[in-house]
Motif scaffolding. Structure first.
Motif, PDB file in Angstrom:
ATOM      1  N   THR A  44       0.813  -1.296  -0.054  1.00  0.00           N
ATOM      2  CA  THR A  44       0.028   0.021  -0.163  1.00  0.00           C
ATOM      3  C   THR A  44       0.669   1.285   0.001  1.00  0.00           C
ATOM      4  O   THR A  44       0.314   2.189  -0.079  1.00  0.00           O
ATOM      5  CB  THR A  44      -0.854  -0.077   1.230  1.00  0.00           C
ATOM      6  OG1 THR A  44      -0.138   0.079   2.484  1.00  0.00           O
ATOM      7  CG2 THR A  44      -1.766  -1.073   1.324  1.00  0.00           C
ATOM      8  N   PRO A  46       2.772   3.865  -1.756  1.00  0.00           N
ATOM      9  CA  PRO A  46       2.875   4.373  -3.161  1.00  0.00           C
ATOM     10  C   PRO A  46       4.057   4.315  -3.911  1.00  0.00           C
ATOM     11  O   PRO A  46       4.173   3.669  -5.153  1.00  0.00           O
ATOM     12  CB  PRO A  46       2.763   5.998  -3.197  1.00  0.00           C
ATOM     13  CG  PRO A  46       2.274   6.298  -1.614  1.00  0.00           C
ATOM     14  CD  PRO A  46       2.536   5.113  -0.915  1.00  0.00           C
ATOM     15  N   THR A  49       4.136   0.785  -5.985  1.00  0.00           N
ATOM     16  CA  THR A  49       3.223   0.713  -6.968  1.00  0.00           C
ATOM     17  C   THR A  49       4.009   0.555  -8.372  1.00  0.00           C
ATOM     18  O   THR A  49       3.739  -0.537  -9.220  1.00  0.00           O
ATOM     19  CB  THR A  49       2.534   2.036  -7.315  1.00  0.00           C
ATOM     20  OG1 THR A  49       2.040   2.412  -6.043  1.00  0.00           O
ATOM     21  CG2 THR A  49       1.304   1.980  -8.231  1.00  0.00           C
TER      22      THR A  49
ATOM     23  N   PHE B 144      -7.440   2.207  -0.056  1.00  0.00           N
ATOM     24  CA  PHE B 144      -6.304   1.686  -0.583  1.00  0.00           C
ATOM     25  C   PHE B 144      -6.775   0.948  -1.849  1.00  0.00           C
ATOM     26  O   PHE B 144      -6.078   0.619  -2.887  1.00  0.00           O
ATOM     27  CB  PHE B 144      -5.690   0.612   0.458  1.00  0.00           C
ATOM     28  CG  PHE B 144      -4.804   1.394   1.372  1.00  0.00           C
ATOM     29  CD1 PHE B 144      -4.107   2.499   1.183  1.00  0.00           C
ATOM     30  CD2 PHE B 144      -4.699   0.818   2.603  1.00  0.00           C
ATOM     31  CE1 PHE B 144      -3.337   3.327   1.970  1.00  0.00           C
ATOM     32  CE2 PHE B 144      -3.709   1.688   3.592  1.00  0.00           C
ATOM     33  CZ  PHE B 144      -3.302   2.671   3.392  1.00  0.00           C
ATOM     34  N   ASN B 148      -5.148   2.195  -5.173  1.00  0.00           N
ATOM     35  CA  ASN B 148      -3.884   1.049  -4.959  1.00  0.00           C
ATOM     36  C   ASN B 148      -2.868   1.977  -4.383  1.00  0.00           C
ATOM     37  O   ASN B 148      -1.720   1.634  -4.846  1.00  0.00           O
ATOM     38  CB  ASN B 148      -3.464   1.100  -6.787  1.00  0.00           C
ATOM     39  CG  ASN B 148      -3.893  -0.197  -7.519  1.00  0.00           C
ATOM     40  OD1 ASN B 148      -4.503  -1.166  -6.867  1.00  0.00           O
ATOM     41  ND2 ASN B 148      -4.298  -0.118  -8.786  1.00  0.00           N
ATOM     42  N   ALA B 149      -3.502   2.469  -3.386  1.00  0.00           N
ATOM     43  CA  ALA B 149      -2.417   3.313  -2.369  1.00  0.00           C
ATOM     44  C   ALA B 149      -1.915   4.315  -2.968  1.00  0.00           C
ATOM     45  O   ALA B 149      -0.858   4.840  -2.480  1.00  0.00           O
ATOM     46  CB  ALA B 149      -1.684   2.393  -1.694  1.00  0.00           C
ATOM     47  N   GLU B 150      -1.977   4.614  -4.421  1.00  0.00           N
ATOM     48  CA  GLU B 150      -1.282   5.721  -5.068  1.00  0.00           C
ATOM     49  C   GLU B 150      -1.803   6.924  -4.807  1.00  0.00           C
ATOM     50  O   GLU B 150      -2.979   7.263  -4.594  1.00  0.00           O
ATOM     51  CB  GLU B 150      -1.321   5.510  -6.634  1.00  0.00           C
ATOM     52  CG  GLU B 150      -0.647   4.258  -7.113  1.00  0.00           C
ATOM     53  CD  GLU B 150      -0.326   4.362  -8.578  1.00  0.00           C
ATOM     54  OE1 GLU B 150       0.081   5.033  -9.101  1.00  0.00           O
ATOM     55  OE2 GLU B 150      -1.025   3.232  -9.188  1.00  0.00           O
ATOM     56  N   PRO B 151      -0.905   8.190  -4.659  1.00  0.00           N
ATOM     57  CA  PRO B 151      -1.462   9.404  -4.185  1.00  0.00           C
ATOM     58  C   PRO B 151      -1.984   9.731  -5.686  1.00  0.00           C
ATOM     59  O   PRO B 151      -1.724   9.487  -6.732  1.00  0.00           O
ATOM     60  CB  PRO B 151      -0.192  10.301  -4.032  1.00  0.00           C
ATOM     61  CG  PRO B 151       0.906   9.197  -3.594  1.00  0.00           C
ATOM     62  CD  PRO B 151       0.431   7.907  -4.167  1.00  0.00           C
ATOM     63  N   TYR B 153      -1.908  13.048  -8.192  1.00  0.00           N
ATOM     64  CA  TYR B 153      -1.161  14.142  -8.571  1.00  0.00           C
ATOM     65  C   TYR B 153      -1.869  14.829  -9.583  1.00  0.00           C
ATOM     66  O   TYR B 153      -2.928  14.651 -10.028  1.00  0.00           O
ATOM     67  CB  TYR B 153       0.105  13.510  -8.889  1.00  0.00           C
ATOM     68  CG  TYR B 153       0.996  12.817  -8.042  1.00  0.00           C
ATOM     69  CD1 TYR B 153       1.960  13.432  -7.282  1.00  0.00           C
ATOM     70  CD2 TYR B 153       0.901  11.536  -7.902  1.00  0.00           C
ATOM     71  CE1 TYR B 153       2.909  12.993  -6.415  1.00  0.00           C
ATOM     72  CE2 TYR B 153       1.875  10.685  -6.945  1.00  0.00           C
ATOM     73  CZ  TYR B 153       2.943  11.558  -6.147  1.00  0.00           C
ATOM     74  OH  TYR B 153       3.428  10.758  -5.283  1.00  0.00           O
ATOM     75  N   LEU B 236      -5.088  19.667   5.097  1.00  0.00           N
ATOM     76  CA  LEU B 236      -3.876  18.844   4.749  1.00  0.00           C
ATOM     77  C   LEU B 236      -3.380  18.662   3.165  1.00  0.00           C
ATOM     78  O   LEU B 236      -2.352  18.898   2.731  1.00  0.00           O
ATOM     79  CB  LEU B 236      -3.997  17.364   5.396  1.00  0.00           C
ATOM     80  CG  LEU B 236      -3.804  17.261   6.859  1.00  0.00           C
ATOM     81  CD1 LEU B 236      -4.160  15.759   7.267  1.00  0.00           C
ATOM     82  CD2 LEU B 236      -2.334  17.735   7.434  1.00  0.00           C
ATOM     83  N   ILE B 242      -1.125  17.014  -2.939  1.00  0.00           N
ATOM     84  CA  ILE B 242      -1.104  15.961  -3.360  1.00  0.00           C
ATOM     85  C   ILE B 242      -2.264  14.919  -2.727  1.00  0.00           C
ATOM     86  O   ILE B 242      -2.159  15.118  -1.291  1.00  0.00           O
ATOM     87  CB  ILE B 242      -0.281  14.883  -3.619  1.00  0.00           C
ATOM     88  CG1 ILE B 242       0.751  14.763  -2.315  1.00  0.00           C
ATOM     89  CG2 ILE B 242       0.848  15.498  -4.890  1.00  0.00           C
ATOM     90  CD1 ILE B 242       2.050  13.850  -2.610  1.00  0.00           C
ATOM     91  N   ASP B 249      -2.250   9.025   9.287  1.00  0.00           N
ATOM     92  CA  ASP B 249      -2.586   7.886  10.028  1.00  0.00           C
ATOM     93  C   ASP B 249      -2.319   7.702  11.419  1.00  0.00           C
ATOM     94  O   ASP B 249      -2.746   7.085  12.342  1.00  0.00           O
ATOM     95  CB  ASP B 249      -1.448   6.590   9.524  1.00  0.00           C
ATOM     96  CG  ASP B 249       0.206   7.364   9.322  1.00  0.00           C
ATOM     97  OD1 ASP B 249       0.371   8.203   9.808  1.00  0.00           O
ATOM     98  OD2 ASP B 249       1.043   6.395   9.308  1.00  0.00           O
ATOM     99  N   GLY B 250      -1.411   8.755  12.304  1.00  0.00           N
ATOM    100  CA  GLY B 250      -1.293   8.844  13.696  1.00  0.00           C
ATOM    101  C   GLY B 250      -2.117   9.865  14.144  1.00  0.00           C
ATOM    102  O   GLY B 250      -2.136   9.942  15.564  1.00  0.00           O
TER     103      GLY B 250
END
Lengths: 320, 324
Positions: A44, A46, A49, B144, B148-151, B153, B236, B242, B249-250
C-alpha cells in the motif's frame, strides 16, 4: 423438520459465502513453467506501485507465474508469507523485507528447503544464502545526496536536514551516506535535523521552524530524505526565502514539477520499476540455467541526480 | 471588623482555588510559552508565532469534533481515516470536476462516516472503541483498494492558497480553525443540542427519562465529528497538493491526547472549548520550541512525552492543593 428463522438465516449466509468463494479462486488454468513467490514489504506504500508494475511486466515478458503477496509492513506477516511460499514449494522467492536481520531465520528455512532467494529493494542480512540483491543502496543514495548538496551550494556551508521515520533503514542509511560524503569531501555542516516521518505536513512545519531559527544568510540549504520536502520549498519561495536551496529525495511527479518551476534545486532519483523488473528477469535466467547472467552479490541500480538541467530527460519515478 | 477581614480572606482563597481549578492548564502552558520566548528570540518572533498557529490548525479543528464526541460519552478512532478519505476524494474530484464540488464531496463523506459511526454506537450498541476502530480500518482499506494506495497528483495549484495563504498577517487555516472553535463554543453553550450533549454524556439513562432522543444526539454528534475530521483532511490536502491515502495515520491518538491534555476527562458529560485550544497549543509549542532549541530528533519524542507528563502532573498537583 421445522425450519426456524435462525436456521434460514444460516442457510442464506452459507449460500452467500458459497457464492463469493469462486471469485477468489484463480481460474488461470494455463500452467506456467515456473512459479515465483514475491513478498513485498507493504504494497500500500505508493513507492511500491511501480515496483509491482515492474514485477508484473517482467512476469508477462518471460511467461512465469509471479505470486505477489503483501507483507503489510510487519515482520511477522512477512515471515508467515514466506513460510506459505515454502509450503507451496515455489521455484524461487523474491523477498523485499522491512527488516534485513529479522527476515534471516525464515530465509534460512527456505535455503534448507532448496528454494533460491533473491533480495529486492531492501536487502537481507548476513547468514542467509541469497543469489543476489537487486535494488538501490540507501547508503549510496545518501552519498548522492551529498554530491547534490555540494553541487548546489559549493564546498562549504550550513544545511538543515529533514529525515524520515526514525529507525527505518532508509532513514539510517541515507543519513550515514550523506554525513560521510560531507565529512570526507566538503566543509558543509548539518546544523540541525528533524524527523518528519515521511509526512508532508510535518516536513512543512520543520521547514518553517528552520527558517524562523536561521535568518537570511545563516542557512544555505534544506535537504529532505524523501519527497515531502517539496511543501516546504513552495512555502519558502512564497515567503521570500529563495536564497535557501531545497533538495529532496526520490522523484515523484510533484517533485518533478517543483524542479521545473525552480522551487526545488534537485533530487536523487530512485526508480523502483527496474528493480521489480530485474528481480523477475534474474529469477527466470537462474531457473532456466543461465546463471552467469546474474550480477552478484549486489546488482545496484544507478541513482541519477535530477536537476533543472536534465529534468526533461527523466519521466517521474511514480505518480505520472 | 474581624468578620469582614475573614470574609475578605475567604473570598480571596476561594477565587485563587477557582483560578487554579479553571485555568491550571492555561497557566502551565503560559509558563512554558513565556520561558521559551525569554530563552529564544526566534521563538518570540511574530512570524514564528504565526507559524505555530498555522502548523496546528488541523489539530485544533479535528480536536473540536473529538471534544464533542468525548463529552457525549465516546470518542472516535476513525478521524485519521476520515481525513484521508476526504483528502483523496476531494483531490480526485478537483481533477475531474471543480474545487468547490471537491470540497463539498469531501465534507459530505466525512459526515456520512460520522453518522455511520453514530448509528453503530447508538442503534447497534457497539462500544465506541470497536465501532470507530472498525470503520477506520474499513474506510482506510477501501481507500487503498480504490486508489491502489497511489497518491492523486496533478491538482490545480490554486487550491494551495488555503494551506499557504493568509488574510493580512493571519494564515487562512488559522481563520478556519478560529471559526470552528467559535462554532463549537456556540453549539456547546448556546444551543439546546449542546445542552443535550452534556446530558447524554453525563447520565444517559437520566437523559432518556427526561425525554431526550439519546440516539439522535449521539448520531448528530458523531456526524459533526466526521465533518471536522474531513475539514482537517481538506487542509492537509491544501498543504501538500497531493491526495494521499496514507495521510494522517497517527492522527486519532494525537487528537484524543490533545483533548485530554486540555483537561477533559474521558468519562463524558464534562468539558469545554478551552481543552482543544490549550491542548493543541501545548503540543504545538513544545514541538516548535524543541525544533528551535535544536533538540536532537532522537531525543524529541522522549522529551515531548516527559514535558506532557510533567505539565499534566503539575496541573493536577496544583488543582489538589487548591481543593485542600
Amino acid at each position: 423438520m421445522k425450519i426456524t428463522n435462525k436456521f434460514k438465516l444460516y442457510i442464506i449466509a452459507g449460500l452467500l459465502v458459497g457464492l463469493l468463494l469462486p471469485f477468489s479462486a484463480n481460474f488461470d488454468v494455463e500452467a506456467q513453467e515456473y512459479t515465483i513467490g514475491a513478498m513485498v514489504w507493504d504494497t500500500t506504500v505508493p513507492f511500491y506501485t511501480n515496483y509491482l508494475n515492474g514485477l508484473k511486466d517482467a512476469a508477462d515478458e518471460y511467461d512465469v507465474e509471479v505470486l505477489i503477496k503483501n507483507g503489510q509492513g510487519e515482520l511477522n506477516q512477512e515471515i508467515s508469507v514466506l513460510k506459505q511460499f515454502i509450503a507451496q514449494d515455489v521455484d524461487l522467492m523474491i523477498v523485499t523485507p522491512s527488516d534485513a536481520e529479522g527476515i534471516v531465520p525464515v530465509v534460512k528455512q527456505a535455503n534448507k528447503a532448496g528454494i533460491p532467494v533473491i533480495a529486492a529493494n531492501n536487502n537481507i542480512g548476513e547468514g542467509a544464502e541469497v543469489l543476489t540483491y537487486v535494488g538501490a543502496d540507501d547508503y549510496r543514495f545518501g552519498w548522492q545526496h551529498g554530491k547534490l548538496v555540494e553541487q548546489a551550494i559549493g564546498n562549504t556551508g550550513k544545511i538543515a536536514y529533514i529525515m524520515g521515520h526514525l529507525g527505518t533503514s532508509a532513514q539510517i542509511k541515507r543519513k550515514n551516506g550523506l554525513q560521510d560524503y560531507l565529512d570526507e569531501n566538503t566543509d558543509i555542516e548539518i546544523v540541525s535535523s528533524v524527523a518528519a516521518d515521511w509526512k508532508y505536513s510535518k516536513a512543512l512545519a520543520a521547514t518553517q521552524d528552520f527558517l524562523s531559527k536561521y535568518p537570511k544568510g545563516d542557512l544555505d540549504a534544506i535537504v529532505s530524505q524523501g519527497p515531502e520536502g517539496v511543501a516546504g520549498a513552495r512555502y519558502a519561495v512564497k515567503n521570500g526565502r529563495e536564497e535557501v536551496k531545497f533538495i529532496t529525495g526520490d522523484y515523484p511527479a510533484d517533485v518533478r514539477k517543483a524542479i521545473k518551476e525552480g522551487k526545488v534545486y534537485g533530487t536523487v532519483n530512485q526508480n523502483p520499476y527496474p528493480q521489480g523488473f530485474l528481480a523477475v528477469e534474474y529469477a527466470y535466467k537462474w531457473l532456466s540455467g543461465k546463471k552467469g547472467f546474474l550480477v552478484t552479490p549486489n546488482a545496484y541500480l544507478y541513482l541519477p541526480l535530477v536537476t533543472e538541467e536534465n529534468v526533461e530527460a527523466y519521466p517521474p519515478a511514480w505518480g505520472g | 471588623m474581624e468578620l469582614a477581614e475573614n470574609l475578605r480572606n475567604l473570598r480571596k482563597s476561594v477565587s485563587f482555588k477557582l483560578l487554579i481549578r479553571r485555568y491550571g492548564m492555561l497557566i502551565v502552558f503560559l509558563v512554558i510559552a513565556i520561558s521559551l520566548s525569554l530563552y529564544s528570540p526566534a521563538f518570540r518572533s511574530m512570524s514564528n508565532l504565526v507559524n505555530i498557529l498555522q502548523q496546528n490548525a488541523v489539530y485544533a479543528i479535528v480536536a473540536c469534533g473529538m471534544l464533542l464526541m468525548i463529552i457525549v460519552g465516546g470518542f472516535d478512532l476513525s478521524v485519521g481515516a476520515v481525513a484521508a478519505l476526504s483528502n483523496v476524494t476531494a483531490a480526485y474530484i478537483f481533477k475531474i470536476s471543480s474545487i468547490p464540488l471537491g470540497i463539498v464531496g469531501g465534507l459530505l463523506l466525512g459526515v456520512l462516516v460520522g453518522v455511520f459511526n453514530g448509528i453503530l454506537i447508538s442503534k447497534a450498541k457497539i462500544n465506541p472503541f470497536v465501532a470507530t476502530l472498525g470503520s477506520s480500518t474499513l474506510v482506510r482499506g477501501l481507500l487503498f483498494v480504490s486508489t491502489n494506495a497511489e497518491p492523486v497528483y496533478g491538482l490545480p495549484s490554486g487550491y494551495t492558497v488555503i494551506g499557504m495563504g493568509s488574510i493580512g498577517p493571519i494564515p487562512i487555516t488559522t481563520v478556519i480553525a478560529g471559526l470552528v472553535i467559535l462554532l463549537t463554543l456556540v453549539i456547546l453553550h448556546y444551543t439546546l443540542f449542546g445542552h443535550h450533549i452534556y446530558s447524554v454524556g453525563g447520565n444517559e439513562e437520566a437523559a432518556r427519562l427526561a425525554g431526550i432522543n439519546v440516539d439522535r444526539i449521539k448520531i448528530a454528534t458523531y456526524g459533526i465529528g466526521g465533518f471536522f475530521a474531513a475539514l482537517g483532511g481538506l487542509i492537509l490536502l491544501s498543504q501538500s497538493n497531493i491526495g494521499q491515502p496514507a495521510v494522517a495515520d497517527g492522527l486519532p491518538l494525537t487528537i484524543i491526547a490533545i483533548v485530554v491534555i486540555g483537561g477533559t476527562p474521558l468519562t463524558g458529560g464534562v468539558g469545554n472549548i478551552s481543552a482543544p485550544i490549550i491542548g493543541t497549543l501545548m503540543l504545538g509549542v513544545i514541538s516548535n520550541g524543541l525544533n528551535l532549541l535544536n533538540a536532537s530528533p532522537y531525543w524529541k519524542p522522549a522529551l515531548t512525552g516527559l514535558i506532557v507528563i510533567l505539565a499534566v502532573a503539575s496541573e493536577r498537583y496544583w488543582a489538589q492543593q487548591g481543593e485542600n
